[in-house]
Design an enzyme around this catalytic site. Structure first.
Site, PDB file in Angstrom:
ATOM      1  N   ARG A  35     -17.924  15.524  13.699  1.00 42.12           N
ATOM      2  CA  ARG A  35     -18.453  15.973  14.983  1.00 42.12           C
ATOM      3  C   ARG A  35     -19.415  17.153  14.804  1.00 42.12           C
ATOM      4  NH1 ARG A  35     -16.615  15.061  19.957  1.00 42.12           N
ATOM      5  NH2 ARG A  35     -14.606  14.312  19.192  1.00 42.12           N
TER       6      ARG A  35
ATOM      7  N   GLY B  15     -11.197  12.759  21.697  1.00 49.92           N
ATOM      8  CA  GLY B  15     -12.237  12.842  22.720  1.00 49.92           C
ATOM      9  C   GLY B  15     -13.487  12.066  22.366  1.00 49.92           C
TER      10      GLY B  15
ATOM     11  N   ASP C 125       1.784  -1.589  11.911  1.00 47.79           N
ATOM     12  CA  ASP C 125       1.675  -2.936  12.474  1.00 47.79           C
ATOM     13  C   ASP C 125       2.954  -3.759  12.302  1.00 47.79           C
ATOM     14  OD1 ASP C 125       1.573  -3.236   9.737  1.00 47.79           O
ATOM     15  OD2 ASP C 125      -0.192  -4.532   9.721  1.00 47.79           O
TER      16      ASP C 125
ATOM     17  N   ASP D  52       5.547  -5.983   6.131  1.00 47.75           N
ATOM     18  CA  ASP D  52       6.017  -7.334   6.432  1.00 47.75           C
ATOM     19  C   ASP D  52       6.180  -8.207   5.196  1.00 47.75           C
ATOM     20  OD1 ASP D  52       6.053  -6.676   9.048  1.00 47.75           O
ATOM     21  OD2 ASP D  52       4.502  -8.054   9.696  1.00 47.75           O
TER      22      ASP D  52
ATOM     23  N   ARG E  24     -25.223   6.965  12.242  1.00 46.09           N
ATOM     24  CA  ARG E  24     -24.693   6.896  10.893  1.00 46.09           C
ATOM     25  C   ARG E  24     -23.300   6.258  10.939  1.00 46.09           C
ATOM     26  NH1 ARG E  24     -29.201   8.054  10.224  1.00 46.09           N
ATOM     27  NH2 ARG E  24     -30.127   9.663   8.868  1.00 46.09           N
TER      28      ARG E  24
ATOM     29  N   ARG F 100       1.317  -5.091  -5.355  1.00 44.24           N
ATOM     30  CA  ARG F 100       1.469  -6.349  -4.618  1.00 44.24           C
ATOM     31  C   ARG F 100       1.676  -7.433  -5.675  1.00 44.24           C
ATOM     32  NH1 ARG F 100      -2.453  -3.568  -1.504  1.00 44.24           N
ATOM     33  NH2 ARG F 100      -1.800  -3.300   0.657  1.00 44.24           N
TER      34      ARG F 100
ATOM     35  N   ARG G 168      -6.488  -3.163   9.478  1.00 42.73           N
ATOM     36  CA  ARG G 168      -6.487  -4.611   9.314  1.00 42.73           C
ATOM     37  C   ARG G 168      -6.629  -5.266  10.687  1.00 42.73           C
ATOM     38  NH1 ARG G 168      -1.586  -6.902   5.858  1.00 42.73           N
ATOM     39  NH2 ARG G 168      -0.546  -6.225   7.753  1.00 42.73           N
TER      40      ARG G 168
ATOM     41  N   GLY H 109       0.810  -1.211   0.000  1.00 42.73           N
ATOM     42  CA  GLY H 109       0.000   0.000   0.000  1.00 42.73           C
ATOM     43  C   GLY H 109       0.842   1.258   0.000  1.00 42.73           C
TER      44      GLY H 109
ATOM     45  N   THR I 193       3.821   1.841   6.239  1.00 44.56           N
ATOM     46  CA  THR I 193       2.429   1.388   6.256  1.00 44.56           C
ATOM     47  C   THR I 193       1.658   2.205   7.268  1.00 44.56           C
ATOM     48  OG1 THR I 193       0.938  -0.417   6.906  1.00 44.56           O
ATOM     49  CG2 THR I 193       3.171  -0.481   7.804  1.00 44.56           C
ATOM     50  N   ILE I 194       0.490   2.698   6.893  1.00 44.81           N
ATOM     51  CA  ILE I 194      -0.274   3.516   7.832  1.00 44.81           C
ATOM     52  C   ILE I 194      -0.819   2.674   8.984  1.00 44.81           C
ATOM     53  CG2 ILE I 194      -0.912   5.169   6.036  1.00 44.81           C
ATOM     54  CD1 ILE I 194      -3.784   4.019   6.210  1.00 44.81           C
ATOM     55  N   ASP I 195      -0.885   1.353   8.817  1.00 45.75           N
ATOM     56  CA  ASP I 195      -1.389   0.501   9.896  1.00 45.75           C
ATOM     57  C   ASP I 195      -0.465   0.512  11.111  1.00 45.75           C
ATOM     58  OD1 ASP I 195      -3.349  -0.125   8.109  1.00 45.75           O
ATOM     59  OD2 ASP I 195      -2.669  -2.171   7.718  1.00 45.75           O
TER      60      ASP I 195
END
Length: 319
Positions: A155, A186, A130, A103, A245, A72, A172, A11, A126-128
């Site tokens: 908000r 918050g 992880d 990974d 929503r 990928r 993920r 990604g 990776t933004i995850d």
């Protein structure tokens, strides 16, 4: 002059383009010849490898995504295609690779190195967030800021219409984005894969808050939890008694103008990666922890599932 190439795998994240810019500038400063591999490991196989220069990275530092593309690659899992990739690199005299990815990308690199001897350094991107052994992955700060802006905007509507909003983040199997966004926005509810939950345990408290004047709720959930976001929204309506929503932020979290922090981290990751290769670190991933930057083996990075910071997790237990 030695030849060195860079590619992006998996990604895309905001921070890759600043990394590409510094890669070209720093390698030229080090009397190396930089190459771009377009479209990840697919580009290695299809010989989409081109020498890079200053003009290729002019004006890209403020752009999200990656100028050289990513992918990928299923083909790279097969040895016959890895052999083709090696031949393409040999033809250009490229002996070193820098790979921005996660990974799966690093596991592929490990196999490639053992078969071919192509030296490499992986940069967590990776933004995850992880990836084990690193506290920070490139692109995370920009993603968190995109989420922050989205939550703040939602908000406004939630408070105007007296609604509950369920906001789903990426991640993920890792709840880092949701957890940090919850703590810094918050919100009233956070659900992540790392923490068992029972919605019924929140019902009395939420109903009490409504009686005491609460007009809306913000719930932040990770995509990896056991229930769909729509089910959480239905719970708000059926059990809490508030119209709800769902907002799935999706791929908006991956894009956007890279933050100052991600631009700075891109600069540092690239510098350490190139310096490490030149110093004889032939097979490593450059990681960032509270102790600073350090090189780790592929095994250290990929053999264990990353655990969220215990202190951050503990905040979910507090009222």
């Amino acid at each position: 002059m030695q030849n060195i190439a860079i590619l992006c795998s998996g990604g895309d994240v905001s921070g890759m383009n600043p990394a590409l810019k510094h890669f070209v500038e720093y390698t030229l400063q080090k009397n190396l010849t930089p190459y771009f591999v377009y479209d990840g490991y697919e580009g290695l196989i299809d010989n989409k490898i081109e020498q890079a220069s200053y003009c290729d990275v002019s004006g890209i530092i403020n752009r999200g995504g990656t100028k050289i593309g990513s992918a990928r690659s299923q083909r790279f899992m097969q040895k016959k295609y890895r052999d083709i990739a090696k031949q393409n690199l040999d033809t250009l005299g490229i002996e070193m690779l820098v790979v921005l990815g996660g990974d799966g990308s690093f596991r592929g690199l490990d196999i490639f190195y053992k078969e071919t001897g192509i030296k490499f350094c992986g940069i967590p991107a990776t933004i995850d967030n992880d990836i084990n052994a690193t506290d920070y992955s490139l692109g995370v700060d920009t993603a968190l800021n995109i989420i922050k802006t989205s939550i703040d905007a939602i908000r406004d509507t939630a408070s105007s219409f007296k609604r509950a909003f369920v906001i789903e983040t990426m991640g993920r199997d890792c709840g880092y984005l949701a957890l940090v966004s919850h703590l810094t926005s918050g919100s009233e509810l956070c659900l992540i894969p790392e923490k068992e939950y029972d919605l019924k345990s929140f019902e009395d408290d939420f109903k009490k808050q409504i009686k005491n004047g609460r007009k809306y709720f913000i719930a932040i959930v990770s995509e990896g939890i056991k229930q769909d976001s729509s089910e959480i929204a239905q719970w708000f309506e059926n059990k809490i008694g508030m119209e709800s929503r769902v907002s799935i932020l999706g791929h908006i979290q991956r894009g956007g103008n890279p933050t100052i922090y991600d631009r700075l981290m891109a600069y540092k990751f690239i510098t350490h990666a190139v310096d490490g290769l030149l110093a004889g670190r032939d097979e490593s991933v450059i990681c960032y922890t509270k102790s600073g930057f350090e090189f780790n083996s592929i095994e250290e990075v990929t053999s264990k599932t990353k655990e969220l910071d215990a202190e951050l997790l503990s905040y979910l237990d507090k009222p």
